[in-house]
Design a protein around this motif. Sequence first.
Motif, PDB file in Angstrom:
ATOM      1  N   ASN A  33       0.783  -1.239   0.000  1.00  0.00           N
ATOM      2  CA  ASN A  33       0.000   0.000   0.000  1.00  0.00           C
ATOM      3  C   ASN A  33       0.814   1.289   0.000  1.00  0.00           C
ATOM      4  O   ASN A  33       0.280   2.346   0.293  1.00  0.00           O
ATOM      5  CB  ASN A  33      -0.985   0.015   1.167  1.00  0.00           C
ATOM      6  CG  ASN A  33      -1.958  -1.130   1.092  1.00  0.00           C
ATOM      7  OD1 ASN A  33      -2.422  -1.475   0.012  1.00  0.00           O
ATOM      8  ND2 ASN A  33      -2.254  -1.740   2.219  1.00  0.00           N
ATOM      9  N   ASP A  36       0.486   3.942  -5.428  1.00  0.00           N
ATOM     10  CA  ASP A  36      -0.803   3.864  -6.111  1.00  0.00           C
ATOM     11  C   ASP A  36      -0.647   2.866  -7.265  1.00  0.00           C
ATOM     12  O   ASP A  36       0.021   3.156  -8.254  1.00  0.00           O
ATOM     13  CB  ASP A  36      -1.206   5.236  -6.639  1.00  0.00           C
ATOM     14  CG  ASP A  36      -2.481   5.199  -7.475  1.00  0.00           C
ATOM     15  OD1 ASP A  36      -3.110   4.131  -7.594  1.00  0.00           O
ATOM     16  OD2 ASP A  36      -2.843   6.254  -8.017  1.00  0.00           O
ATOM     17  N   THR A  37      -1.237   1.713  -7.120  1.00  0.00           N
ATOM     18  CA  THR A  37      -1.131   0.677  -8.156  1.00  0.00           C
ATOM     19  C   THR A  37      -2.498   0.321  -8.739  1.00  0.00           C
ATOM     20  O   THR A  37      -2.659  -0.750  -9.322  1.00  0.00           O
ATOM     21  CB  THR A  37      -0.460  -0.589  -7.591  1.00  0.00           C
ATOM     22  OG1 THR A  37      -1.221  -1.064  -6.478  1.00  0.00           O
ATOM     23  CG2 THR A  37       0.972  -0.314  -7.162  1.00  0.00           C
ATOM     24  N   SER A  38      -3.462   1.239  -8.595  1.00  0.00           N
ATOM     25  CA  SER A  38      -4.795   0.914  -9.109  1.00  0.00           C
ATOM     26  C   SER A  38      -5.408   2.009  -9.988  1.00  0.00           C
ATOM     27  O   SER A  38      -6.341   1.734 -10.732  1.00  0.00           O
ATOM     28  CB  SER A  38      -5.740   0.590  -7.953  1.00  0.00           C
ATOM     29  OG  SER A  38      -5.850   1.699  -7.088  1.00  0.00           O
ATOM     30  N   SER A  39      -4.912   3.234  -9.939  1.00  0.00           N
ATOM     31  CA  SER A  39      -5.492   4.290 -10.783  1.00  0.00           C
ATOM     32  C   SER A  39      -5.212   3.982 -12.257  1.00  0.00           C
ATOM     33  O   SER A  39      -4.314   3.216 -12.579  1.00  0.00           O
ATOM     34  CB  SER A  39      -4.914   5.653 -10.404  1.00  0.00           C
ATOM     35  OG  SER A  39      -3.526   5.661 -10.623  1.00  0.00           O
ATOM     36  N   TYR A  40      -5.993   4.568 -13.137  1.00  0.00           N
ATOM     37  CA  TYR A  40      -5.843   4.378 -14.581  1.00  0.00           C
ATOM     38  C   TYR A  40      -5.868   2.892 -14.972  1.00  0.00           C
ATOM     39  O   TYR A  40      -4.949   2.388 -15.612  1.00  0.00           O
ATOM     40  CB  TYR A  40      -4.544   5.012 -15.095  1.00  0.00           C
ATOM     41  CG  TYR A  40      -4.392   6.483 -14.784  1.00  0.00           C
ATOM     42  CD1 TYR A  40      -5.031   7.443 -15.555  1.00  0.00           C
ATOM     43  CD2 TYR A  40      -3.592   6.904 -13.711  1.00  0.00           C
ATOM     44  CE1 TYR A  40      -4.878   8.792 -15.281  1.00  0.00           C
ATOM     45  CE2 TYR A  40      -3.440   8.250 -13.430  1.00  0.00           C
ATOM     46  CZ  TYR A  40      -4.083   9.191 -14.210  1.00  0.00           C
ATOM     47  OH  TYR A  40      -3.936  10.523 -13.937  1.00  0.00           O
ATOM     48  N   PRO A  41      -6.910   2.154 -14.604  1.00  0.00           N
ATOM     49  CA  PRO A  41      -6.935   0.707 -14.856  1.00  0.00           C
ATOM     50  C   PRO A  41      -6.811   0.324 -16.334  1.00  0.00           C
ATOM     51  O   PRO A  41      -6.143  -0.665 -16.661  1.00  0.00           O
ATOM     52  CB  PRO A  41      -8.266   0.242 -14.266  1.00  0.00           C
ATOM     53  CG  PRO A  41      -9.081   1.465 -14.097  1.00  0.00           C
ATOM     54  CD  PRO A  41      -8.141   2.618 -13.944  1.00  0.00           C
ATOM     55  N   ARG A  44      -3.219   0.723 -17.381  1.00  0.00           N
ATOM     56  CA  ARG A  44      -2.414  -0.367 -16.812  1.00  0.00           C
ATOM     57  C   ARG A  44      -2.491  -1.603 -17.696  1.00  0.00           C
ATOM     58  O   ARG A  44      -1.476  -2.255 -17.962  1.00  0.00           O
ATOM     59  CB  ARG A  44      -2.877  -0.699 -15.393  1.00  0.00           C
ATOM     60  CG  ARG A  44      -2.522   0.365 -14.409  1.00  0.00           C
ATOM     61  CD  ARG A  44      -3.048   0.085 -13.003  1.00  0.00           C
ATOM     62  NE  ARG A  44      -2.751   1.247 -12.199  1.00  0.00           N
ATOM     63  CZ  ARG A  44      -1.538   1.535 -11.734  1.00  0.00           C
ATOM     64  NH1 ARG A  44      -0.542   0.728 -11.960  1.00  0.00           N
ATOM     65  NH2 ARG A  44      -1.329   2.626 -11.035  1.00  0.00           N
ATOM     66  N   LYS A  45      -3.684  -1.929 -18.150  1.00  0.00           N
ATOM     67  CA  LYS A  45      -3.849  -3.086 -19.040  1.00  0.00           C
ATOM     68  C   LYS A  45      -3.072  -2.877 -20.335  1.00  0.00           C
ATOM     69  O   LYS A  45      -2.414  -3.797 -20.834  1.00  0.00           O
ATOM     70  CB  LYS A  45      -5.334  -3.318 -19.350  1.00  0.00           C
ATOM     71  CG  LYS A  45      -6.129  -3.839 -18.187  1.00  0.00           C
ATOM     72  CD  LYS A  45      -7.605  -3.967 -18.564  1.00  0.00           C
ATOM     73  CE  LYS A  45      -8.462  -4.239 -17.351  1.00  0.00           C
ATOM     74  NZ  LYS A  45      -9.895  -4.206 -17.674  1.00  0.00           N
ATOM     75  N   ARG A 104       3.608   2.590 -11.737  1.00  0.00           N
ATOM     76  CA  ARG A 104       3.095   3.896 -11.347  1.00  0.00           C
ATOM     77  C   ARG A 104       2.804   4.705 -12.592  1.00  0.00           C
ATOM     78  O   ARG A 104       3.631   4.758 -13.501  1.00  0.00           O
ATOM     79  CB  ARG A 104       4.114   4.619 -10.467  1.00  0.00           C
ATOM     80  CG  ARG A 104       4.329   3.884  -9.139  1.00  0.00           C
ATOM     81  CD  ARG A 104       5.546   4.362  -8.384  1.00  0.00           C
ATOM     82  NE  ARG A 104       6.731   3.897  -9.086  1.00  0.00           N
ATOM     83  CZ  ARG A 104       7.889   4.549  -9.088  1.00  0.00           C
ATOM     84  NH1 ARG A 104       8.036   5.671  -8.437  1.00  0.00           N
ATOM     85  NH2 ARG A 104       8.919   4.077  -9.757  1.00  0.00           N
TER      86      ARG A 104
END
Length: 167
Positions: A33, A36-41, A44-45, A104
Motif C-alpha cells: 500500500n 498507487d497501483t490501481s489508478s488508470y486501470p 495499466r492493461k 506507477r
Amino acid sequence: MAQNVQKMQWQLIVTIFASLFVSNVYAQTPPTNKYDTSSYPEDRKAIEALSRKNDNTRFNNDDYIAVGPEGRISYGYSEWEKGFKEAGATFKSAKPVPGSTILRIYNGDAAVKNFVLDVIFDTKKGDFPIRVVRTETYIKQNGKWYFVAGQGTRVLSKEEYDEHMKQ
C-alpha cells in the motif's frame, strides 16, 4: 551458570534478529500500500500488454534507450536486437518474480514500471540464468502507449556478493 544461560539467551536473540534483518535485505518485495497501483486501470492493461510484446511496434519511431545488466547501452530497438545477435544470445525464458511489480502512472501519460525478473539466456556456452531488477519507462502520445526506456541491473547471488566483499 545463570550467567551462561543469560549469555546463551542473548546470543539467541541476536541471532534471530540478525537472521530477520538479512532475510529482509534479500526479500526485495515492495511495501504494501505504499504506491498507487490501481489508478488508470485501462492504461495499466495497455502497458502490461505492451510490455509483453517483443518487436519494434512498441516503440515510438525507435525512440528507445536500453541499458542491459552487463552495462551495454543500446540506442533504439534494432541496436538492442543486434547486440544480442552479436553475443550469440537469445531469451530462453523471462519470468517476473511474483509480487515484485510496481507500475506507477503519472498524469495518465507517463509511467514507470519496476520489477524483478528471472531470465535465462540461451548462449553458445549453454543456459545463462540471471536475476534482474528492471526499470521501464512508458509515455502516452496521441492516445497510444510507447516503451521509451529500459534498464536492467543484475542481482548478485549471496555467494557472489560474499565473494566480492572478501576481495
